[in-house]
Design a protein around this motif. Sequence first.
Motif, short mmCIF file in Angstrom:
data_model
loop_
_atom_site.label_atom_id
_atom_site.label_comp_id
_atom_site.label_asym_id
_atom_site.label_seq_id
_atom_site.Cartn_x
_atom_site.Cartn_y
_atom_site.Cartn_z
N LEU A 90 -28.90 -7.34 18.77
CA LEU A 90 -29.25 -8.73 19.04
C LEU A 90 -29.72 -8.84 20.49
O LEU A 90 -29.05 -8.35 21.41
CB LEU A 90 -27.99 -9.57 18.78
CG LEU A 90 -28.13 -11.07 18.64
CD1 LEU A 90 -27.02 -11.60 17.73
CD2 LEU A 90 -28.05 -11.75 19.98
N VAL A 91 -30.88 -9.42 20.70
CA VAL A 91 -31.42 -9.58 22.05
C VAL A 91 -31.74 -11.05 22.28
O VAL A 91 -32.52 -11.66 21.54
CB VAL A 91 -32.73 -8.77 22.25
CG1 VAL A 91 -33.22 -8.87 23.70
CG2 VAL A 91 -32.53 -7.30 21.88
N ASP A 92 -31.11 -11.64 23.27
CA ASP A 92 -31.31 -13.05 23.61
C ASP A 92 -31.75 -13.09 25.06
O ASP A 92 -30.99 -12.71 25.95
CB ASP A 92 -29.99 -13.81 23.40
CG ASP A 92 -30.14 -15.32 23.56
OD1 ASP A 92 -31.16 -15.77 24.09
OD2 ASP A 92 -29.20 -16.04 23.15
N PHE A 93 -32.99 -13.48 25.31
CA PHE A 93 -33.47 -13.47 26.69
C PHE A 93 -34.42 -14.64 26.92
O PHE A 93 -34.88 -15.29 25.97
CB PHE A 93 -34.18 -12.14 27.02
CG PHE A 93 -35.59 -12.05 26.47
CD1 PHE A 93 -35.82 -11.75 25.14
CD2 PHE A 93 -36.68 -12.27 27.30
CE1 PHE A 93 -37.12 -11.67 24.63
CE2 PHE A 93 -37.98 -12.19 26.81
CZ PHE A 93 -38.20 -11.90 25.46
N GLY A 94 -34.69 -14.91 28.17
CA GLY A 94 -35.64 -15.96 28.51
C GLY A 94 -36.32 -15.63 29.81
O GLY A 94 -35.77 -14.89 30.64
N LEU A 95 -37.53 -16.15 30.00
CA LEU A 95 -38.22 -15.99 31.27
C LEU A 95 -38.20 -17.32 32.03
O LEU A 95 -37.97 -18.38 31.44
CB LEU A 95 -39.68 -15.57 31.04
CG LEU A 95 -39.95 -14.29 30.25
CD1 LEU A 95 -41.44 -14.01 30.20
CD2 LEU A 95 -39.23 -13.11 30.88
N ARG A 96 -38.45 -17.22 33.33
CA ARG A 96 -38.66 -18.42 34.15
C ARG A 96 -39.95 -18.21 34.92
O ARG A 96 -40.09 -17.23 35.66
CB ARG A 96 -37.49 -18.63 35.11
CG ARG A 96 -37.72 -19.78 36.10
CD ARG A 96 -36.57 -19.99 37.05
NE ARG A 96 -35.55 -20.82 36.46
CZ ARG A 96 -34.26 -20.54 36.38
NH1 ARG A 96 -33.83 -19.40 36.85
NH2 ARG A 96 -33.41 -21.37 35.83
N MET A 97 -40.91 -19.12 34.70
CA MET A 97 -42.18 -19.04 35.43
C MET A 97 -42.47 -20.41 36.01
O MET A 97 -42.37 -21.42 35.29
CB MET A 97 -43.33 -18.67 34.47
CG MET A 97 -43.31 -17.21 34.04
SD MET A 97 -44.61 -16.84 32.84
CE MET A 97 -45.76 -15.96 33.89
N ASP A 98 -42.86 -20.46 37.26
CA ASP A 98 -43.10 -21.73 37.95
C ASP A 98 -41.93 -22.68 37.72
O ASP A 98 -42.11 -23.89 37.57
CB ASP A 98 -44.39 -22.40 37.44
CG ASP A 98 -45.57 -21.46 37.44
OD1 ASP A 98 -45.63 -20.59 38.31
OD2 ASP A 98 -46.42 -21.60 36.54
N GLY A 99 -40.75 -22.13 37.63
CA GLY A 99 -39.55 -22.96 37.45
C GLY A 99 -39.18 -23.25 36.02
O GLY A 99 -38.04 -23.62 35.74
N TYR A 100 -40.10 -23.07 35.07
CA TYR A 100 -39.81 -23.44 33.67
C TYR A 100 -39.30 -22.27 32.85
O TYR A 100 -39.77 -21.14 33.01
CB TYR A 100 -41.03 -24.10 33.03
CG TYR A 100 -41.16 -25.51 33.54
CD1 TYR A 100 -40.54 -26.55 32.88
CD2 TYR A 100 -41.81 -25.77 34.76
CE1 TYR A 100 -40.57 -27.84 33.39
CE2 TYR A 100 -41.85 -27.06 35.27
CZ TYR A 100 -41.23 -28.08 34.58
OH TYR A 100 -41.25 -29.36 35.09
N CYS A 101 -38.35 -22.57 31.98
CA CYS A 101 -37.61 -21.53 31.26
C CYS A 101 -38.00 -21.43 29.79
O CYS A 101 -38.42 -22.41 29.17
CB CYS A 101 -36.11 -21.85 31.30
SG CYS A 101 -35.47 -21.99 32.95
N SER A 102 -37.81 -20.25 29.25
CA SER A 102 -37.91 -20.05 27.81
C SER A 102 -36.60 -19.42 27.35
O SER A 102 -35.78 -19.00 28.17
CB SER A 102 -39.07 -19.11 27.49
OG SER A 102 -38.81 -17.83 28.03
N ASP A 103 -36.42 -19.35 26.03
CA ASP A 103 -35.19 -18.79 25.47
C ASP A 103 -35.53 -18.32 24.07
O ASP A 103 -36.03 -19.11 23.26
CB ASP A 103 -34.11 -19.89 25.46
CG ASP A 103 -32.71 -19.34 25.26
OD1 ASP A 103 -32.58 -18.13 24.99
OD2 ASP A 103 -31.76 -20.13 25.35
N LEU A 104 -35.28 -17.06 23.80
CA LEU A 104 -35.72 -16.48 22.54
C LEU A 104 -34.70 -15.44 22.07
O LEU A 104 -34.16 -14.71 22.88
CB LEU A 104 -37.07 -15.80 22.78
CG LEU A 104 -37.80 -15.21 21.58
CD1 LEU A 104 -39.16 -15.89 21.45
CD2 LEU A 104 -38.01 -13.73 21.76
#
Lengths: 363, 363
Positions: B224-238
């Motif tokens: 199970l892989v749960d990660f997110g990026l932050r670019m220009d302050g905004y986040c993702s979650d997948l």
Amino acid sequence: MVRRWRKLKKYFEARKEKLLTLLKRKRCDGAVFLATSRTYDPNIRYFTGMRLEPHYTFVCLLVTKDSYKLYFSRGEEAGPLYVDEVRVVSKKDEFKSELKKEIKSWKRVAINYNSFLLSHSNLLGRKRKVDIGRDLLKLRSRKDELEVKSLKKVCYYTDLTARELLSSFTEFGKENELASFLFDRASKLGAQLAFSPIVATGKRSSQVHPVPSYTTSPLRRVTLVDFGLRMDGYCSDLTLTIFDRKPQESELSMIEVLDGLVQEIEEGIIEGLSCGKLFLRFKEILMRLNQKPQHALGHGIGLEVHELPSLSESSRERIQINSTFTLEPGMYLKDFGLRVENCYLLGNRKLLRLTKNGGIYVL
Amino acid sequence: MVRRWRKLKKYFEARKEKLLTLLKRKRCDGAVFLATSRTYDPNIRYFTGMRLEPHYTFVCLLVTKDSYKLYFSRGEEAGPLYVDEVRVVSKKDEFKSELKKEIKSWKRVAINYNSFLLSHSNLLGRKRKVDIGRDLLKLRSRKDELEVKSLKKVCYYTDLTARELLSSFTEFGKENELASFLFDRASKLGAQLAFSPIVATGKRSSQVHPVPSYTTSPLRRVTLVDFGLRMDGYCSDLTLTIFDRKPQESELSMIEVLDGLVQEIEEGIIEGLSCGKLFLRFKEILMRLNQKPQHALGHGIGLEVHELPSLSESSRERIQINSTFTLEPGMYLKDFGLRVENCYLLGNRKLLRLTKNGGIYVL
């Protein structure tokens, strides 16, 4: 495993005793420590051994003279624990109502203002809140044997990482590639990065806190790398300034000044030395070069990257036996910056370098 | 650059207007936002455009109807700013005394309780503090055009990273190597990891928040892989759940249930839908399978990984147009766990998947 647990338990019992003494002195009925996804309290690790990570949904340590109880949310990892009772709670509401019941008879609640958010204050209702944040930092500023062991370990691996970094340096393209290297090495050691590493090349090295860039031109001239590891909760902090060609005359003379400065400061460190005075000595040397200090000369280090003592102008602390701290003098000109940083322990009247590889390098 | 600044300025002016309206409604003389090395307030970025990072020594945004002023410590990076005035301060004490002067005539101070530490309260003296934390989360829960653009961007690159991860999956040894891969990819994109990623293989996938391990046996069966990026302050979650061989019958039937559940939930999302009711629908389906939800069905996402609306049992929010959120249903058995997660935007009456690559994969 059980033997190890028994062996370590005595350290945690000693820490608990110190906490209970503090609570008594502050005339508090108990203490509430909190960590949530928004705030992180290293004291929870210090007093319980919990493998606390910043992403925990919630963790609460409840201490009175008769109970030592840790709550945390279901699905989290705990590690070996040195408390009397553990409660895994599935819902925050369930926790809230239980907490309310537990502290019902308390009048004065000790809390750590340094990691307690105002939004959590309602958990305590109208109880009298007593700040023990600074007392806890003081309490933790003298490291016990177990902590010194952990700090030596993390510093050993930090040195190793620094040496690997130096030998691979010419392979790195941009600043962010060096940051990735650090993450990878930390991860392979079973460690984390203690803070977002600083990697700044060329003119950007004259900033104190730049973020590694993926757009700057390749690493060149001078590169400043400030990073730390965290292992078993304990942090290191180390700074390298790396020239990839022979420094210019003006740079060389600055390097010599910084080298001399570090040596002078190291030699002057003795038990009881006032940290404020130490900073002033640093400031004086810089002033003679028409420079001003851009940040503190150093800081205590342990479960947090910045602990007591603070080696800054307004510091009221003194260097104590068994305290661990960094020295990180830096000089920043318009075109580049120089900084070196290592971690130290003032052992039994002798200053010990815990990391040895912070420094200025010419490849 | 100036043209871009002018173009973006109108968004920040609109946000400021909303903030001033809120302050008026709360009968506050002004607002004080704070970020230090111990606490981070994304609202500062939202209202000023400042490239705020968690390690800043200190940043303070001061807002009244007549002034819009940003303080930060020397040596920090700021980015393009949309405020009336900027003050770079070299010492915290200098800042403290200036702040004291500025708010001298104020009676009621608006602050964000969600990122204001009790140790900072003394900065405000005996002023009446008014919590606007939740109001700000509500205000930010409807994204403007500029935010939607940023979220689409970070989600696009998150999808890209997920696909790279899948195609390199067989090369990873242990959990921590996968985490390093994520850090490296993020860094190459000029992004950060939005949170400490979760990588859990085998039995460990049945935990909700395990830390990537460097000691577990190689990745196998289910990861199970749960990660997110932050670019220009905004986040993702997948979240991805990856089988490296054909799942067993019992696993297959769970996968089908989870797939059906996601589809059913996606189809049911309309403007005005109660988030609490949505969660209950999710809970009902799990209960039929003798399972209990171990965490919320999802959460708003934006400048923070967890924003409003909360898709949990006690949620009082409703799904709004222009809100962005994740759906992350999970099922956890004794031997393994399954979870899928994607980010969504409820556009003009239509649900849009912002990430498409969260899901269950059989390699």
